[in-house]
Design an enzyme around this catalytic site. Sequence first.
Site, PDB file in Angstrom:
ATOM      1  N   ARG A  81       8.571  -8.471  19.057  1.00  0.00           N
ATOM      2  CA  ARG A  81       7.955  -8.030  17.793  1.00  0.00           C
ATOM      3  C   ARG A  81       9.062  -7.686  16.804  1.00  0.00           C
ATOM      4  NH1 ARG A  81       4.309  -3.073  19.037  1.00  0.00           N
ATOM      5  NH2 ARG A  81       2.878  -4.606  19.889  1.00  0.00           N
ATOM      6  N   ARG A 150       8.106   3.412  14.954  1.00  0.00           N
ATOM      7  CA  ARG A 150       7.794   1.970  14.925  1.00  0.00           C
ATOM      8  C   ARG A 150       7.864   1.411  13.501  1.00  0.00           C
ATOM      9  NH1 ARG A 150       4.653   0.439  19.458  1.00  0.00           N
ATOM     10  NH2 ARG A 150       5.208   1.772  21.197  1.00  0.00           N
ATOM     11  N   LYS A 214       5.315   6.876  21.507  1.00  0.00           N
ATOM     12  CA  LYS A 214       5.481   6.087  20.282  1.00  0.00           C
ATOM     13  C   LYS A 214       5.207   6.944  19.049  1.00  0.00           C
ATOM     14  CE  LYS A 214       2.366   3.044  21.532  1.00  0.00           C
ATOM     15  NZ  LYS A 214       1.267   2.066  21.659  1.00  0.00           N
ATOM     16  N   LYS A 216       4.344   6.640  14.704  1.00  0.00           N
ATOM     17  CA  LYS A 216       3.983   5.674  13.658  1.00  0.00           C
ATOM     18  C   LYS A 216       3.861   6.341  12.294  1.00  0.00           C
ATOM     19  CE  LYS A 216       1.592   2.723  16.895  1.00  0.00           C
ATOM     20  NZ  LYS A 216       0.323   2.106  17.294  1.00  0.00           N
ATOM     21  N   CYS A 437      -7.789  -7.100  18.106  1.00  0.00           N
ATOM     22  CA  CYS A 437      -6.461  -7.033  18.739  1.00  0.00           C
ATOM     23  C   CYS A 437      -6.198  -8.279  19.573  1.00  0.00           C
ATOM     24  CB  CYS A 437      -6.360  -5.786  19.607  1.00  0.00           C
ATOM     25  SG  CYS A 437      -7.320  -5.940  21.119  1.00  0.00           S
ATOM     26  N   CYS A 443      -2.221  -9.375  26.939  1.00  0.00           N
ATOM     27  CA  CYS A 443      -2.152  -7.916  27.023  1.00  0.00           C
ATOM     28  C   CYS A 443      -2.516  -7.442  28.430  1.00  0.00           C
ATOM     29  CB  CYS A 443      -3.092  -7.276  26.006  1.00  0.00           C
ATOM     30  SG  CYS A 443      -3.006  -5.484  26.134  1.00  0.00           S
ATOM     31  N   CYS A 482      -9.775  -2.904  24.755  1.00  0.00           N
ATOM     32  CA  CYS A 482      -9.705  -1.675  25.560  1.00  0.00           C
ATOM     33  C   CYS A 482      -9.672  -0.484  24.602  1.00  0.00           C
ATOM     34  CB  CYS A 482      -8.478  -1.708  26.489  1.00  0.00           C
ATOM     35  SG  CYS A 482      -6.956  -1.084  25.741  1.00  0.00           S
ATOM     36  N   CYS A 486      -5.849  -0.797  19.244  1.00  0.00           N
ATOM     37  CA  CYS A 486      -4.828  -1.516  18.472  1.00  0.00           C
ATOM     38  C   CYS A 486      -5.359  -2.143  17.179  1.00  0.00           C
ATOM     39  CB  CYS A 486      -4.171  -2.592  19.336  1.00  0.00           C
ATOM     40  SG  CYS A 486      -3.320  -1.877  20.765  1.00  0.00           S
TER      41      CYS A 486
HETATM   42 FE1  SRM Z   1      -1.105  -1.478  20.395  1.00  0.00          FE
HETATM   43  C1  SRM Z   1      -0.218  -1.019  23.623  1.00  0.00           C
HETATM   44  C2  SRM Z   1      -0.746  -4.795  20.748  1.00  0.00           C
HETATM   45  C3  SRM Z   1      -1.257  -1.809  17.048  1.00  0.00           C
HETATM   46  C4  SRM Z   1      -2.362   1.678  20.189  1.00  0.00           C
HETATM   47  N1  SRM Z   1      -0.536  -2.706  21.926  1.00  0.00           N
HETATM   48  C5  SRM Z   1      -0.163  -2.295  23.173  1.00  0.00           C
HETATM   49  C6  SRM Z   1       0.414  -3.465  23.971  1.00  0.00           C
HETATM   50  C7  SRM Z   1       1.886  -3.509  23.737  1.00  0.00           C
HETATM   51  C8  SRM Z   1       0.064  -3.483  25.462  1.00  0.00           C
HETATM   52  C9  SRM Z   1       1.063  -2.845  26.392  1.00  0.00           C
HETATM   53  O1  SRM Z   1       1.352  -1.638  26.268  1.00  0.00           O
HETATM   54  O2  SRM Z   1       1.546  -3.543  27.277  1.00  0.00           O
HETATM   55  C10 SRM Z   1      -0.309  -4.627  23.247  1.00  0.00           C
HETATM   56  C11 SRM Z   1       0.385  -5.977  23.327  1.00  0.00           C
HETATM   57  C12 SRM Z   1      -0.625  -7.074  23.318  1.00  0.00           C
HETATM   58  C13 SRM Z   1      -0.016  -8.413  23.186  1.00  0.00           C
HETATM   59  O3  SRM Z   1      -0.139  -9.220  24.122  1.00  0.00           O
HETATM   60  O4  SRM Z   1       0.591  -8.696  22.167  1.00  0.00           O
HETATM   61  C14 SRM Z   1      -0.534  -4.038  21.881  1.00  0.00           C
HETATM   62  N2  SRM Z   1      -0.906  -3.005  19.138  1.00  0.00           N
HETATM   63  C15 SRM Z   1      -0.843  -4.317  19.477  1.00  0.00           C
HETATM   64  C16 SRM Z   1      -0.949  -5.204  18.256  1.00  0.00           C
HETATM   65  C17 SRM Z   1      -0.121  -6.478  18.369  1.00  0.00           C
HETATM   66  C18 SRM Z   1      -2.432  -5.532  18.021  1.00  0.00           C
HETATM   67  C19 SRM Z   1      -2.710  -6.652  17.075  1.00  0.00           C
HETATM   68  O5  SRM Z   1      -3.467  -7.540  17.489  1.00  0.00           O
HETATM   69  O6  SRM Z   1      -2.236  -6.649  15.945  1.00  0.00           O
HETATM   70  C20 SRM Z   1      -0.489  -4.207  17.175  1.00  0.00           C
HETATM   71  C21 SRM Z   1       0.996  -4.225  16.968  1.00  0.00           C
HETATM   72  C22 SRM Z   1       1.391  -3.289  15.867  1.00  0.00           C
HETATM   73  C23 SRM Z   1       2.860  -3.353  15.521  1.00  0.00           C
HETATM   74  O7  SRM Z   1       3.253  -4.316  14.871  1.00  0.00           O
HETATM   75  O8  SRM Z   1       3.594  -2.429  15.874  1.00  0.00           O
HETATM   76  C24 SRM Z   1      -0.902  -2.890  17.799  1.00  0.00           C
HETATM   77  N3  SRM Z   1      -1.627  -0.251  18.875  1.00  0.00           N
HETATM   78  C25 SRM Z   1      -1.744  -0.619  17.567  1.00  0.00           C
HETATM   79  C26 SRM Z   1      -2.490   0.372  16.841  1.00  0.00           C
HETATM   80  C27 SRM Z   1      -2.888   0.293  15.369  1.00  0.00           C
HETATM   81  C28 SRM Z   1      -1.878   0.874  14.451  1.00  0.00           C
HETATM   82  O9  SRM Z   1      -0.808   1.327  14.871  1.00  0.00           O
HETATM   83  O10 SRM Z   1      -2.160   0.881  13.263  1.00  0.00           O
HETATM   84  C29 SRM Z   1      -2.839   1.364  17.750  1.00  0.00           C
HETATM   85  C30 SRM Z   1      -3.733   2.576  17.467  1.00  0.00           C
HETATM   86  C31 SRM Z   1      -3.088   3.620  16.632  1.00  0.00           C
HETATM   87  C32 SRM Z   1      -2.340   4.580  17.507  1.00  0.00           C
HETATM   88  O11 SRM Z   1      -1.216   4.282  17.869  1.00  0.00           O
HETATM   89  O12 SRM Z   1      -2.928   5.603  17.854  1.00  0.00           O
HETATM   90  C33 SRM Z   1      -2.268   0.964  19.025  1.00  0.00           C
HETATM   91  N4  SRM Z   1      -1.225   0.072  21.676  1.00  0.00           N
HETATM   92  C34 SRM Z   1      -1.814   1.280  21.400  1.00  0.00           C
HETATM   93  C35 SRM Z   1      -1.789   2.083  22.596  1.00  0.00           C
HETATM   94  C36 SRM Z   1      -2.315   3.536  22.742  1.00  0.00           C
HETATM   95  C37 SRM Z   1      -1.270   4.525  22.383  1.00  0.00           C
HETATM   96  C38 SRM Z   1      -1.646   5.938  22.727  1.00  0.00           C
HETATM   97  O13 SRM Z   1      -1.559   6.794  21.872  1.00  0.00           O
HETATM   98  O14 SRM Z   1      -2.014   6.177  23.886  1.00  0.00           O
HETATM   99  C39 SRM Z   1      -1.185   1.300  23.607  1.00  0.00           C
HETATM  100  C40 SRM Z   1      -0.936   1.686  25.072  1.00  0.00           C
HETATM  101  C41 SRM Z   1       0.253   2.529  25.273  1.00  0.00           C
HETATM  102  O15 SRM Z   1       1.058   2.766  24.372  1.00  0.00           O
HETATM  103  O16 SRM Z   1       0.385   3.008  26.395  1.00  0.00           O
HETATM  104  C42 SRM Z   1      -0.853   0.049  22.984  1.00  0.00           C
HETATM  105 FE1  SF4 Z   2      -4.316  -4.618  24.540  1.00  0.00          FE
HETATM  106 FE2  SF4 Z   2      -6.061  -2.659  24.388  1.00  0.00          FE
HETATM  107 FE3  SF4 Z   2      -4.243  -2.960  22.471  1.00  0.00          FE
HETATM  108 FE4  SF4 Z   2      -6.187  -4.685  22.653  1.00  0.00          FE
HETATM  109  S1  SF4 Z   2      -6.447  -2.493  22.231  1.00  0.00           S
HETATM  110  S2  SF4 Z   2      -4.011  -5.213  22.439  1.00  0.00           S
HETATM  111  S3  SF4 Z   2      -6.547  -4.805  24.822  1.00  0.00           S
HETATM  112  S4  SF4 Z   2      -3.815  -2.425  24.567  1.00  0.00           S
END
Ligand code: SRM
Ligand code: SF4
Length: 564
Positions: A81, A150, A214, A216, A437, A443, A482, A486
């Site tokens: 990324r 991030r 993380k 943000k 997402c 994922c 899930c 995201c």
């Molecule tokens: Fe996310 C984890 C994809 C925005 C909350 N997210 C993941 C992972 C890396 C899975 C992993 O941990 O192995 C996913 C990778 C999937 C893949 O195959 O690419 C993933 N997140 C994404 C993206 C690519 C979704 C998308 O389709 O656009 C976004 C990338 C953003 C970026 O460029 O940095 C993405 N993730 C978000 C957001 C939205 C936002 O930030 O505006 C959230 C919710 C806001 C927040 O952070 O509260 C988000 N992602 C998570 C979480 C839960 C974090 C937590 O507080 O527990 C995880 C899981 C974790 O971190 O353990 C996670």
């Molecule tokens: Fe993966 Fe869940 Fe984030 Fe979707 S919402 S990309 S399933 S970690």
Amino acid sequence: MKPGIEIYIMSKLSAIERIKVESDALRGTIPQSLQDEITGAIREDDQAVIKFHGMYQQDDRDRREERAAKKLDRLYTFMIRLRLPGGFISADKWLAANDVAGENSTGVIKITTRQTIQLHGIIKAKIRPTIQAFNEAHLDSIATCGDINRNVTCSSHPNESPIHAQVFAFADKISTLLMPKTKAYYEIWLDEEKIVDKKIEEDPLYQDRYMPRKFKIGIAIPPNNDVDVFTNDIGLIAIIENNELKGFNIAIGGGLSTTHGNAETYARLASIIGFVDTEEKVLKAVYEILTVQRDNGNRSDRKLARLKYTVDRMGIDSYRTEVEKRTGFAFEPARPYTFTRRMDNYGWLQNDKGLWYYTLFIENGRVVDDENIALKTALLEVAKTRKTNFLFTANQNMIISDVAAADKDVINEILERFNIIEHTEKASAVRKNAISCVALPTCPLALAEAQRYMPSLINKIEPLLESHGLQQDNIVMRMTGCPNGCARPYAAEIGFVGTGPGRYNLHIGGDNEGERLNTLYKENLGEDELLAAMDQLFGAYVGGRAAGETFGDYAHNNLLSQAN
Ligand code: SRM
Ligand code: SF4
């Protein structure tokens, strides 16, 4: 002893805390992992360390069973990324990213919900060439994942305000301020010399333990809340009076992730703690908000480690007081602002400086040529003119930007030739407002499909909306595979959150502008149940709404008593 350090010492730390501290400033044993030719994977501890370098180890989940039957290891690949504060990328950099994607990854360029791009399917041997090619194009992936600040987001459209550029510059300044000091990235991926004098790497902000989780940051320029500012750990709201940037309201403690069955986890919108005027004060406040979280965040239970839990545990007033103590100045009372929209401004728009911008619809941010449209080729042609820059939006779309009036026809001709304009104009309101997402197959946390399923679900929702006369309504619908959130489904008017294969929780009642979370309405629904529930909800809305009432507001005010 530094404040909060006793928690760090006395509590049982999560495994990741040990990995960070022992990682030798984020080096781990990555070089050895890369050399190991027996497996496509890297060592377990290194899987945590590489996240700080902007990459994740994944495997193709579609092929797990087939490979297990053949007694083969999983098909391991990596996702990388990029760090693009505010989602800005020049035409040259886009051309480079396009080449790298074609050579080293699946070829799909994925625009994320945080205004950057990621590439999937990169095999272990291709990680270094990928990072090196990015570096040649002046692109990097530092700190786009891991327990660290991030990619910083910022309201994307330059015609929002004449001082857009001035606000936008803060995304870059904050990103730079909060970069880690370690040179590990350059040493491991770019063959730079090993650091001998470790003092160079001393990191007063992150020290050796980095953040508890993380972190943000998003910046919104009212009236557009396209970045969903309140879902960030820190949200900055630009306060503009008489076309002058006066400063920012600062909000803290936003975050969306929940865990099914864990009542201690919850989504939370950030709370505004006050207003700050000068650039120096803004940067200082942001920095110290991080240090308070660094020192007080939960390092035992990663499910409860985000700033939102620290803020609620300490109390918002104590948190602000501690930040004020560290900055040496007090926050002023928050200033008034109004958000009126969150969706992207599609089509051609001109800014106050006479430059043109075309926002195009990219379903779920997937830039690829498919049977319907040659999106990737079209963008390549546009970039090759070198008459534009590009901006990514937090709604997973793209803005062809900074086009001089004299060049607009050239770009427009390419967009027409590749049907991009028709594609953007013809997409329904619900589709253009939807995001989902990545989920399957890459994922590892996905419980259900999201970006591969949402388009076909929308095919079925569109006629439903039409039957209720709602086809023009900008209802914000979002899906995730899930509960991690995201695609920010809890901040949508309608959110679908995956619970298992083909099943989703249905959330309703968020507002249209992203200032109120939605509420769980029905659990664990399959497609027929989802469509039936929505049919009923749309019917109730059309029958009962007040003039100008949005679906989200109507649902919040009237429908949630029927939730089960
Ligand atoms: Fe996310 C984890 C994809 C925005 C909350 N997210 C993941 C992972 C890396 C899975 C992993 O941990 O192995 C996913 C990778 C999937 C893949 O195959 O690419 C993933 N997140 C994404 C993206 C690519 C979704 C998308 O389709 O656009 C976004 C990338 C953003 C970026 O460029 O940095 C993405 N993730 C978000 C957001 C939205 C936002 O930030 O505006 C959230 C919710 C806001 C927040 O952070 O509260 C988000 N992602 C998570 C979480 C839960 C974090 C937590 O507080 O527990 C995880 C899981 C974790 O971190 O353990 C996670
Ligand atoms: Fe993966 Fe869940 Fe984030 Fe979707 S919402 S990309 S399933 S970690």
